[in-house]
Design a protein around this motif. Structure first.
Motif, PDB file in Angstrom:
ATOM      1  N   VAL A 498       0.879  -1.176   0.000  1.00  0.00           N
ATOM      2  CA  VAL A 498       0.000   0.000   0.000  1.00  0.00           C
ATOM      3  C   VAL A 498       0.913   1.220   0.000  1.00  0.00           C
ATOM      4  CG1 VAL A 498      -1.833   1.250   1.183  1.00  0.00           C
ATOM      5  CG2 VAL A 498      -1.770  -1.257   1.273  1.00  0.00           C
ATOM      6  N   VAL A 499       0.740   2.085  -0.998  1.00  0.00           N
ATOM      7  CA  VAL A 499       1.655   3.211  -1.213  1.00  0.00           C
ATOM      8  C   VAL A 499       0.865   4.510  -1.160  1.00  0.00           C
ATOM      9  CG1 VAL A 499       3.377   4.223  -2.754  1.00  0.00           C
ATOM     10  CG2 VAL A 499       3.081   1.729  -2.666  1.00  0.00           C
ATOM     11  N   VAL A 500       1.425   5.481  -0.424  1.00  0.00           N
ATOM     12  CA  VAL A 500       0.868   6.836  -0.346  1.00  0.00           C
ATOM     13  C   VAL A 500       1.915   7.791  -0.922  1.00  0.00           C
ATOM     14  CG1 VAL A 500      -0.010   8.646   1.156  1.00  0.00           C
ATOM     15  CG2 VAL A 500      -0.499   6.246   1.681  1.00  0.00           C
ATOM     16  N   GLU A 501       1.579   8.442  -2.038  1.00  0.00           N
ATOM     17  CA  GLU A 501       2.501   9.358  -2.714  1.00  0.00           C
ATOM     18  C   GLU A 501       1.912  10.762  -2.699  1.00  0.00           C
ATOM     19  OE1 GLU A 501       4.339   6.259  -6.032  1.00  0.00           O
ATOM     20  OE2 GLU A 501       2.606   7.524  -6.542  1.00  0.00           O
ATOM     21  N   ASP A 502       2.796  11.765  -2.676  1.00  0.00           N
ATOM     22  CA  ASP A 502       2.352  13.159  -2.736  1.00  0.00           C
ATOM     23  C   ASP A 502       3.353  13.947  -3.566  1.00  0.00           C
ATOM     24  OD1 ASP A 502       4.347  14.667  -0.952  1.00  0.00           O
ATOM     25  OD2 ASP A 502       3.669  13.075   0.407  1.00  0.00           O
ATOM     26  N   THR A 503       2.923  15.109  -3.994  1.00  0.00           N
ATOM     27  CA  THR A 503       3.794  15.997  -4.779  1.00  0.00           C
ATOM     28  C   THR A 503       4.259  17.181  -3.939  1.00  0.00           C
ATOM     29  OG1 THR A 503       1.854  17.181  -5.613  1.00  0.00           O
ATOM     30  CG2 THR A 503       2.674  15.336  -6.941  1.00  0.00           C
ATOM     31  N   GLY A 504       4.422  16.931  -2.637  1.00  0.00           N
ATOM     32  CA  GLY A 504       4.885  17.986  -1.739  1.00  0.00           C
ATOM     33  C   GLY A 504       6.377  18.216  -1.863  1.00  0.00           C
ATOM     34  N   PRO A 505       6.977  18.834  -0.863  1.00  0.00           N
ATOM     35  CA  PRO A 505       8.405  19.200  -0.943  1.00  0.00           C
ATOM     36  C   PRO A 505       9.355  18.024  -0.796  1.00  0.00           C
ATOM     37  CG  PRO A 505       7.514  19.794   1.201  1.00  0.00           C
ATOM     38  CD  PRO A 505       6.349  19.314   0.383  1.00  0.00           C
ATOM     39  N   ALA A 552      10.160   5.099   3.840  1.00  0.00           N
ATOM     40  CA  ALA A 552       9.888   6.350   3.130  1.00  0.00           C
ATOM     41  C   ALA A 552      10.984   6.582   2.103  1.00  0.00           C
ATOM     42  CB  ALA A 552       9.803   7.511   4.113  1.00  0.00           C
ATOM     43  N   GLU A 553      10.613   7.233   0.990  1.00  0.00           N
ATOM     44  CA  GLU A 553      11.586   7.563  -0.060  1.00  0.00           C
ATOM     45  C   GLU A 553      11.083   8.786  -0.814  1.00  0.00           C
ATOM     46  OE1 GLU A 553       9.926   4.443  -3.425  1.00  0.00           O
ATOM     47  OE2 GLU A 553      11.586   3.849  -2.102  1.00  0.00           O
ATOM     48  N   ASN A 554      11.991   9.409  -1.498  1.00  0.00           N
ATOM     49  CA  ASN A 554      11.646  10.564  -2.318  1.00  0.00           C
ATOM     50  C   ASN A 554      11.365  10.129  -3.751  1.00  0.00           C
ATOM     51  OD1 ASN A 554      11.795  12.812  -0.489  1.00  0.00           O
ATOM     52  ND2 ASN A 554      14.019  12.518  -0.428  1.00  0.00           N
ATOM     53  N   ILE A 555      10.438  10.816  -4.380  1.00  0.00           N
ATOM     54  CA  ILE A 555      10.138  10.574  -5.803  1.00  0.00           C
ATOM     55  C   ILE A 555      10.994  11.530  -6.614  1.00  0.00           C
ATOM     56  CG2 ILE A 555       8.328  10.509  -7.547  1.00  0.00           C
ATOM     57  CD1 ILE A 555       6.295  10.233  -5.295  1.00  0.00           C
ATOM     58  N   ARG A 556      11.856  10.964  -7.455  1.00  0.00           N
ATOM     59  CA  ARG A 556      12.760  11.788  -8.242  1.00  0.00           C
ATOM     60  C   ARG A 556      12.442  11.639  -9.722  1.00  0.00           C
ATOM     61  NH1 ARG A 556      16.544  13.775  -4.882  1.00  0.00           N
ATOM     62  NH2 ARG A 556      16.885  12.659  -2.906  1.00  0.00           N
ATOM     63  N   PRO A 566      13.580  16.405  -5.453  1.00  0.00           N
ATOM     64  CA  PRO A 566      12.483  15.438  -5.408  1.00  0.00           C
ATOM     65  C   PRO A 566      11.183  16.042  -5.896  1.00  0.00           C
ATOM     66  CG  PRO A 566      12.995  16.241  -3.194  1.00  0.00           C
ATOM     67  CD  PRO A 566      14.046  16.791  -4.114  1.00  0.00           C
ATOM     68  N   LEU A 567      10.367  15.207  -6.527  1.00  0.00           N
ATOM     69  CA  LEU A 567       9.033  15.611  -6.984  1.00  0.00           C
ATOM     70  C   LEU A 567       7.973  15.384  -5.912  1.00  0.00           C
ATOM     71  CD1 LEU A 567       9.098  14.099 -10.596  1.00  0.00           C
ATOM     72  CD2 LEU A 567       9.678  16.418  -9.854  1.00  0.00           C
ATOM     73  N   GLY A 568       8.361  14.760  -4.833  1.00  0.00           N
ATOM     74  CA  GLY A 568       7.415  14.479  -3.763  1.00  0.00           C
ATOM     75  C   GLY A 568       7.945  13.357  -2.870  1.00  0.00           C
ATOM     76  N   ALA A 569       7.090  12.877  -2.002  1.00  0.00           N
ATOM     77  CA  ALA A 569       7.473  11.827  -1.058  1.00  0.00           C
ATOM     78  C   ALA A 569       6.586  10.596  -1.275  1.00  0.00           C
ATOM     79  CB  ALA A 569       7.360  12.310   0.378  1.00  0.00           C
ATOM     80  N   ARG A 570       7.132   9.456  -0.929  1.00  0.00           N
ATOM     81  CA  ARG A 570       6.400   8.184  -1.076  1.00  0.00           C
ATOM     82  C   ARG A 570       6.599   7.367   0.203  1.00  0.00           C
ATOM     83  NH1 ARG A 570       8.920   5.991  -5.312  1.00  0.00           N
ATOM     84  NH2 ARG A 570       7.389   6.720  -6.862  1.00  0.00           N
ATOM     85  N   PHE A 571       5.500   6.909   0.773  1.00  0.00           N
ATOM     86  CA  PHE A 571       5.529   5.999   1.927  1.00  0.00           C
ATOM     87  C   PHE A 571       4.956   4.658   1.487  1.00  0.00           C
ATOM     88  CE2 PHE A 571       5.890  10.040   3.987  1.00  0.00           C
ATOM     89  CZ  PHE A 571       6.639   9.800   5.119  1.00  0.00           C
TER      90      PHE A 571
END
Length: 577
Positions: A498-505, A552-556, A566-571
């Motif tokens: 189950v993945v939660v992604e966002d386009t935050g900082p 947790a990881e960053n979306i690049r 990063p384009l956002g964060a991913r949990f």
């Protein structure tokens, strides 16, 4: 002062331990080799004195020896009670006496005339006494010849008896154990049963006995005497079809019982030897069981004793018996693991208490400063700002206390609650329906990408729902208007992701692992104090209690360039199926 000493975080026990390993003069915790306490020295002394095992202080050893001896005693008692050798010897002896009686009768019949009258008493037709004396009789028997009227015509006894038989066997005939048991049994039997006739009691046939043998043929009787069992075999002497006398053979008094006694003596001697070997082996076996258990019990008792700190001021150290490939090795490993887990829990509670005290001090210091300033400021706008600070700190304290209370109860609740299978997609659908409104109110696009087929997991639905609420609300709090959040789930082999992604900082690279620690918060300045920093730590604890993982990881833009913004964060939450 070394660099390690300068960077010690007194609120982090691991930091202190790392500093202790780098500073040779600083020794803490498990690295400290303490002198033996009085209780440990006493345990070592008892271990040396104990040797094999102390029967008085070891119920297990007594039980092992008792049950081993009881099984052997029942076996020997069953053999002696069933006594198949006695029955076999009795049958063989009776059959042998019958053959001897018939053989003597045949010899007498061969010496008689075919048609002339025969009188055994007067000697007409045959000299019975002379014929009987010329026979080589077996040792240990008495032979008597009777006339039809019941008169004893002649008697003879076999030479040799038991002495000759024992000489042939090479046996001294001593039966000390059997004789002692027999005397004991005879004494007990004498208390409840009538006295038996003596061994030399008369064994002559009566007129009725002789008439019965002449009319019915051979006869066998067994007589119980004080010395044992005697057999009396009688068979008729016939001239043609007419009986002219009777041959009677009686065995020696106690002959059969003497043979049986020798057999029993061998069994009992073997039993005594086996009993001694069994006791020795039982002691060795008990020592390999009772002694290690005694050491484990002594070490465990040191931990729960009321005055344990006086007995052992150091840690409780369970003996390491994990090298044993048996249940005791497993028990030792389990106890050591339990003690280690207990100390880790104690250290965790101490660390948690230190962190709580540190986190509460900050708003309390702010409150103290605001209250002190409120007394001296005169301007209303300054007083209003101070009141806002006080209200903010009170809300922060209330939120902090509530989250701390939830975190402290989490371990026990995770153990008490029963896990059940449930469809995680249905749960996520309900959460998406509720949290999407919160995201839309902030101007954040909410995307749900869930498969059509249900995904069933075993766990606590309410606790896992708490995890995903924390992750999604965190994502919403870091997003601004125009950002987006995507929640998706997939099955990968034996796990559900189950993945939660966002386009935050995104997340600072140095904080990717720190964000799951208690009270750590990486928030923008405008959101300072709005979170306790326990949400992700609680989420990690819940997921790991279900056998899962969370990271947790960053979306690049590209995985090849880790330096790109990063384009956002991913949990990601992985749960076992």
């Amino acid at each position: 002062m070394t660099d390690a000493a300068r960077h010690i975080d007194v609120r982090d026990l691991n930091s202190v331990r790392r500093a202790a390993r780098n500073e040779p003069e600083l020794v803490l915790g498990d690295d400290w080799v303490a002198p033996q306490s009085a209780s440990e020295r006493e345990m070592m002394r008892q271990r040396k004195v104990r040797r094999l095992v102390n029967l008085r202080s070891s119920p297990i050893a007594r039980k092992i020896i008792t049950f081993n001896l009881l099984a052997m005693i029942l076996l020997v008692a069953g053999v002696l009670y069933l006594n198949p050798s006695r029955d076999n010897l009795a049958y063989q002896r009776a059959n042998g006496l019958m053959n001897e009686a018939e053989l003597i009768a045949d010899v007498m019949e061969a010496r008689m005339p075919r048609t002339a009258p025969v009188d055994l008493v007067s000697g007409d037709g045959i000299d019975v006494a002379r014929t009987l004396q010329e026979m080589d009789l077996r040792g240990g028997i008495d032979v008597s010849i009777y006339s039809p009227s019941g008169q004893v015509v002649a008697t003879a006894s076999g030479a040799g008896g038991f002495a000759a038989a024992n000489a042939l066997r090479g046996d001294d005939g001593t039966t000390l154990i059997t004789d002692a048991l027999s005397r004991l049994w005879d004494g007990l039997r004498g208390l409840i049963a009538a006295d038996l006739p003596p061994a030399d009691a008369p064994r002559n046939l009566t007129a009725d006995d002789i008439a019965g043998v002449m009319a019915n043929g051979a006869n066998l009787r067994a007589i119980e005497t004080a010395q044992g069992t005697n057999f009396i075999v009688s068979t008729p002497i016939e001239q043609g079809d007419r009986a002219v006398g009777v041959v009677s053979i009686s065995s020696a008094a106690g002959e059969l019982d003497a043979l049986v006694s020798r057999e029993r003596e061998q069994v009992l001697r073997l039993f005594l030897v086996s009993m001694g070997v069994s006791v020795i082996l039982s002691l060795v076996l008990a020592s390999t069981i009772a002694n290690p258990l005694a050491d484990l019990a002594a070490a465990a008792e040191m931990g729960h004793d009321r005055n344990a700190r006086k007995m052992s001021p150091t840690r409780v150290r369970i003996p390491d018996l994990t090298g044993r490939p048996d249940e005791i090795g497993r028990l030792s490993g389990a106890l050591r693991g339990m003690v280690q887990a207990l100390y880790e829990r104690i250290e965790g509670n101490e660390q948690f208490a230190a962190d709580v005290a540190h986190e509460i001090k900050n708003p309390l210091a702010s409150l103290r400063s605001a209250v002190g300033s409120l007394r001296i400021v005169k301007k209303e706008d300054h007083r209003a700002k101070l009141l806002e600070v006080i209200e903010h700190d009170v809300r922060r304290l209330d939120r902090l206390v509530s989250d701390i209370s939830n975190a402290s109860r989490l371990d026990s609740e995770l153990v008490k609650e029963e896990e059940e299978p449930f469809d995680i997609l249905r749960m996520l659908g309900n959460l998406n329906e509720f949290l999407a409104k919160e995201a839309e109110a902030k101007g954040v696009e909410y995307i749900s990408d869930l498969p059509d087929q249900p995904l069933t997991v075993q766990g606590l639905e309410g606790r896992l729902a708490q995890v995903f609420v924390n992750l999604i609300t965190n994502a919403i709090s870091f997003c601004d208007e125009g950002d987006a959040i995507r929640v998706w789930a997939r099955r990968r082999e034996n796990r559900i992701l189950v993945v939660v992604e966002d386009t935050g900082p995104g997340i600072p690279d140095g904080a990717l692992t720190k964000i799951f620690k208690r009270f750590y918060s990486e928030r923008p300045e405008g959101q300072f104090g709005n979170n306790s920093g326990l949400g992700l730590a609680i989420s990690k604890q819940i997921v790991e209690a279900h056998g899962g993982v969370i990271w947790a990881e960053n979306i690049r833009p590209t995985a090849a360039d880790i330096t790109s913004e990063p384009l956002g964060a991913r949990f990601v939450v992985g749960l076992p199926v």
